[in-house]
Scaffold this motif. Sequence first.
Motif, PDB file in Angstrom:
ATOM      1  N   LEU A 547       0.432  -1.529   0.067  1.00 28.53           N
ATOM      2  CA  LEU A 547      -0.139   0.041  -0.119  1.00 28.53           C
ATOM      3  C   LEU A 547       1.013   1.027  -0.061  1.00 28.53           C
ATOM      4  O   LEU A 547       1.797   1.221   0.481  1.00 28.53           O
ATOM      5  N   ASN A 548       0.603   2.269  -1.066  1.00 26.56           N
ATOM      6  CA  ASN A 548       1.418   3.625  -1.040  1.00 26.56           C
ATOM      7  C   ASN A 548       1.316   4.648  -0.446  1.00 26.56           C
ATOM      8  O   ASN A 548      -0.277   4.773  -0.065  1.00 26.56           O
ATOM      9  N   ILE A 549       0.966   5.431  -0.100  1.00 26.17           N
ATOM     10  CA  ILE A 549       0.889   6.787   0.249  1.00 26.17           C
ATOM     11  C   ILE A 549       0.416   8.046  -0.579  1.00 26.17           C
ATOM     12  O   ILE A 549       1.000   7.716  -2.369  1.00 26.17           O
ATOM     13  N   THR A 550      -1.558   7.879  -0.958  1.00 27.81           N
ATOM     14  CA  THR A 550      -1.848   8.674  -1.459  1.00 27.81           C
ATOM     15  C   THR A 550      -2.300  10.167  -1.410  1.00 27.81           C
ATOM     16  O   THR A 550      -2.954  10.116   0.021  1.00 27.81           O
ATOM     17  N   TYR A 551      -1.743  10.871  -2.116  1.00 29.11           N
ATOM     18  CA  TYR A 551      -2.345  12.528  -1.698  1.00 29.11           C
ATOM     19  C   TYR A 551      -3.322  13.113  -2.244  1.00 29.11           C
ATOM     20  O   TYR A 551      -4.300  14.046  -1.127  1.00 29.11           O
ATOM     21  N   ASP A 552      -3.834  12.359  -2.677  1.00 27.03           N
ATOM     22  CA  ASP A 552      -5.592  12.885  -3.009  1.00 27.03           C
ATOM     23  C   ASP A 552      -6.780  11.897  -3.358  1.00 27.03           C
ATOM     24  O   ASP A 552      -6.386  11.463  -3.827  1.00 27.03           O
ATOM     25  N   ASP A 553      -7.913  11.925  -3.267  1.00 27.56           N
ATOM     26  CA  ASP A 553      -9.027  11.471  -3.988  1.00 27.56           C
ATOM     27  C   ASP A 553     -10.438  12.415  -4.615  1.00 27.56           C
ATOM     28  O   ASP A 553     -10.662  13.533  -3.790  1.00 27.56           O
ATOM     29  N   ASP A 554     -10.278  11.654  -5.961  1.00 29.13           N
ATOM     30  CA  ASP A 554     -11.359  12.516  -6.931  1.00 29.13           C
ATOM     31  C   ASP A 554     -12.691  12.147  -6.657  1.00 29.13           C
ATOM     32  O   ASP A 554     -14.223  12.820  -6.962  1.00 29.13           O
ATOM     33  N   LYS A 555     -12.135  11.288  -5.523  1.00 24.48           N
ATOM     34  CA  LYS A 555     -14.100  11.248  -4.616  1.00 24.48           C
ATOM     35  C   LYS A 555     -14.902  11.694  -4.354  1.00 24.48           C
ATOM     36  O   LYS A 555     -14.477  11.908  -3.283  1.00 24.48           O
ATOM     37  N   LYS A 556     -16.230  11.871  -4.223  1.00 23.02           N
ATOM     38  CA  LYS A 556     -16.889  12.715  -3.894  1.00 23.02           C
ATOM     39  C   LYS A 556     -17.092  12.262  -1.854  1.00 23.02           C
ATOM     40  O   LYS A 556     -16.935  13.209  -1.038  1.00 23.02           O
ATOM     41  N   GLN A 557     -17.472  10.812  -2.241  1.00 23.56           N
ATOM     42  CA  GLN A 557     -17.335  10.077  -0.807  1.00 23.56           C
ATOM     43  C   GLN A 557     -16.080   8.364  -0.414  1.00 23.56           C
ATOM     44  O   GLN A 557     -16.317   8.250  -1.499  1.00 23.56           O
ATOM     45  N   SER A 558     -15.516   7.995   0.606  1.00 17.93           N
ATOM     46  CA  SER A 558     -13.926   7.661   0.406  1.00 17.93           C
ATOM     47  C   SER A 558     -15.286   6.436   1.542  1.00 17.93           C
ATOM     48  O   SER A 558     -14.949   7.074   2.710  1.00 17.93           O
ATOM     49  N   TRP A 559     -14.381   5.175   1.538  1.00 15.08           N
ATOM     50  CA  TRP A 559     -14.811   4.832   2.921  1.00 15.08           C
ATOM     51  C   TRP A 559     -13.494   4.074   2.697  1.00 15.08           C
ATOM     52  O   TRP A 559     -12.344   3.406   2.475  1.00 15.08           O
ATOM     53  N   CYS A 560     -12.853   3.571   4.731  1.00 13.87           N
ATOM     54  CA  CYS A 560     -11.612   2.851   4.303  1.00 13.87           C
ATOM     55  C   CYS A 560     -11.725   1.653   5.186  1.00 13.87           C
ATOM     56  O   CYS A 560     -13.336   1.132   5.426  1.00 13.87           O
ATOM     57  N   ASP A 561     -11.029   0.578   4.037  1.00 14.85           N
ATOM     58  CA  ASP A 561     -11.654  -0.846   3.868  1.00 14.85           C
ATOM     59  C   ASP A 561     -11.269  -1.595   4.936  1.00 14.85           C
ATOM     60  O   ASP A 561     -11.621  -3.077   5.409  1.00 14.85           O
ATOM     61  N   ILE A 562     -11.173  -0.842   6.247  1.00 13.76           N
ATOM     62  CA  ILE A 562     -10.075  -1.818   7.104  1.00 13.76           C
ATOM     63  C   ILE A 562     -11.136  -1.435   8.356  1.00 13.76           C
ATOM     64  O   ILE A 562     -11.482  -2.886   8.762  1.00 13.76           O
ATOM     65  N   CYS A 563     -11.290  -0.130   9.343  1.00 15.63           N
ATOM     66  CA  CYS A 563     -12.901   0.334  10.061  1.00 15.63           C
ATOM     67  C   CYS A 563     -13.882   0.370   9.054  1.00 15.63           C
ATOM     68  O   CYS A 563     -14.456   0.578  10.527  1.00 15.63           O
ATOM     69  N   GLU A 564     -13.788   0.409   8.354  1.00 10.91           N
ATOM     70  CA  GLU A 564     -15.284   0.280   7.122  1.00 10.91           C
ATOM     71  C   GLU A 564     -16.125   1.853   7.611  1.00 10.91           C
ATOM     72  O   GLU A 564     -17.603   1.545   7.368  1.00 10.91           O
ATOM     73  N   GLN A 565     -15.536   2.679   8.160  1.00 11.40           N
ATOM     74  CA  GLN A 565     -15.780   4.038   7.795  1.00 11.40           C
ATOM     75  C   GLN A 565     -15.781   5.211   7.525  1.00 11.40           C
ATOM     76  O   GLN A 565     -14.040   4.764   6.408  1.00 11.40           O
ATOM     77  N   PRO A 569     -11.669  11.784   2.378  1.00 17.57           N
ATOM     78  CA  PRO A 569     -11.453  12.232   0.099  1.00 17.57           C
ATOM     79  C   PRO A 569     -10.003  13.212   0.245  1.00 17.57           C
ATOM     80  O   PRO A 569      -9.516  12.925  -0.393  1.00 17.57           O
ATOM     81  N   SER A 570     -10.248  14.273   0.529  1.00 22.02           N
ATOM     82  CA  SER A 570      -9.375  15.570   0.688  1.00 22.02           C
ATOM     83  C   SER A 570      -8.060  15.278   1.704  1.00 22.02           C
ATOM     84  O   SER A 570      -7.016  16.354   1.825  1.00 22.02           O
ATOM     85  N   LEU A 571      -8.271  14.090   2.563  1.00 23.74           N
ATOM     86  CA  LEU A 571      -6.703  13.688   3.333  1.00 23.74           C
ATOM     87  C   LEU A 571      -5.930  12.661   3.309  1.00 23.74           C
ATOM     88  O   LEU A 571      -6.349  11.402   2.082  1.00 23.74           O
ATOM     89  N   TRP A 572      -4.734  12.733   3.171  1.00 22.99           N
ATOM     90  CA  TRP A 572      -3.700  11.254   3.094  1.00 22.99           C
ATOM     91  C   TRP A 572      -4.341  10.223   3.571  1.00 22.99           C
ATOM     92  O   TRP A 572      -4.966   9.689   4.583  1.00 22.99           O
ATOM     93  N   TYR A 573      -4.550   8.895   2.558  1.00 19.54           N
ATOM     94  CA  TYR A 573      -4.700   7.806   2.899  1.00 19.54           C
ATOM     95  C   TYR A 573      -3.520   7.024   2.110  1.00 19.54           C
ATOM     96  O   TYR A 573      -2.347   6.948   1.173  1.00 19.54           O
TER      97      TYR A 573
END
Length: 651
Positions: A547-565, A569-573
């Motif tokens: 898994l690589n650090i990613t700086y932005d996400d163009d999706k309007k709504q995003s979910w964490c696949d680990i905690c499922e929360q 999308p504007s923060l690093w992941y």
Amino acid sequence: MENENERHHKSVQQIQHPFHEEHPLVLVAEQSNESLKAYCDGCGELLSIPCFTCIHCNYHLHKQCAEAPLQIPNHPIHPKHSDTGFFLRQRPYLDDHWVNGCALCKEKRNMFFYECYSCYFFLDIKCAHLSSSYKFSQLSKYDIHKHPLTFIESHMAIDVLKNFNCLWCHEPLTYDIYFCSECPSFIAHKKCLNELPTKINHPSHHIHPLFLNYSYCNHFCNLCQKEHSRHFYCCSLCHFNIKLECALLRSIIEDKRSHQHPFSLLWRQGSFICDACDTEGNYISYICLKCYIVVHKKCISLLRIIKKDCKICFKKVKLDRGSYSCGKPGCNYVVHVNCVLENEKLYEVIEDEKQYEELYEKSIQSSVIRVIEVNEVGEATKIEHFSHQHCLVLADKMEEEIDRKCDGCMLSISTLFYYCAECPFFLHKTCAELPKIKRHWFRQWNAILDFEGFLACSLCRQHCNGFFYRIKGWKICIRCAKVADIIECEGQQHFLFFDFKCKEKCNGCGNKCWFSAFRCGECRFVLDFGCLTLPQSALHKIDEHILNITYDDDKKQSWCDICEQERDPSLWYYSCSICDTSAHPKCVLGKFPFLKDGSTFSSNKHNHHHDLKFFKKVEGYPECSYCGKLCHEEILKCKESTCDYILHCKC
């Protein structure tokens, strides 16, 4: 009898000093062929024999400093708490607000000092030694100051107070003086205070004379714009008053260290702009009649070399005004005077540029390894390192497909590294070659390399093992120590500068920066040390790929696949480009990504009487000894096998 002589000889040849417990110090009694180019860690002076030195690391003490008593029963400067005694402490931290300057020389110098445990009284080791020949007495006859004054009857006073002049006549302190151990500016000749005039004519107030007055209440000095109490000069008709220190100013001030010409006092009825700091002043100014430079009185001493690296306000510097710049050829680094001096903890005044360069050369040459074997190109293939008891061997790949961590920076092993053939200990080659002493841009003092079982980094706030640099009370992990003051960040088009005043939200995690941050001078992009030092890649059981650090996400709504929360999308992941997996950094790395299982948490840092060991997972579900709830993961467990004490890390 011969054995007794040998034991006595050995005890004289080496000592165990409480400020350097990790290694004994060996006596150097004779000058070797190589001259000593080191400095005493006790008094800061150039080392001379006899002295004690550590053969394992760069630590030295003059014999006199090494043998300084750990406690002195009393001192005549401070009779108030003579019953409790004074205790020797290590060099003061610049960011230690509880440590004031020395009561005698008024400076906060980089040396051992004695402390009164009952109040904020400090006396550095040099002044404690020199003052043993002085005659002291407490002032009781004159009540002219808010604190008790101490009388020194000695012609040697100039040796310690050579940088000060009498506050009244401004002449050198070459004979009997009174001084306040709590106020740096209150030092005066006995003769001057005895003959304090009751009436003066002052150029700042031509229309009426000023009379000596006294009050316990605070008054506002019309000259320096600061509050004062006790004795002062005033005009009761005009409600004009000035404190004693401002009543008689020197007509000429000459300081060759700051400017080649003398400065003359120039009274003003209106305001002026200081040519040193580019800010406004009133009434009192000093002018160089040859250069036509007009400055505040306090700014005369600023015109010298200051080692300062990164405090930038991102605004234009007027080069025709005062500024500080790098003197190295080809370097265009320049800063405002006030940006440099805004926080005294973040700069160091250099009196001797040559001496500073010698210290810098010493710091970059310091080493923590001893080379045992080299290859045909001169590369060290087998070494001894100060952090490990066994020899380390150079390698370029792991024999097993295991995610091994470097025991220096706690990041995954990837490039050239050293390993121990006897136990699971690994170091990146770059971590093994870190200097023992270095000058770090964050604090203008020597940073000392050390290692510890369990610490919290002062910058990224992560709990971690491994190497760290100790900088005057700050413990900075290797990941943060490797960060430069001006950086490029992937995902950001502009350079980022370190700003110690920045308290904005971090663009990586969304949290408010608790202590300064890196920010862009052209846009509002901000990063704290915690996000800046995140691993670029990580492994997690949620995905078979890296898994690589990613700086932005163009999706309007995003979910964490680990905690499922839900995930902002504007923060690093962290993400996998193959599987489209995405997760919060804290979910991928865990709460303590830089701690190893079995790390020791010393007993002097918690309430249990034994050392505790850290474990990320626990067998079964034991009860927490503090809250009584079941422990699932990340615990501290007593090191003793006969003790069943267990704690949640959060407890």
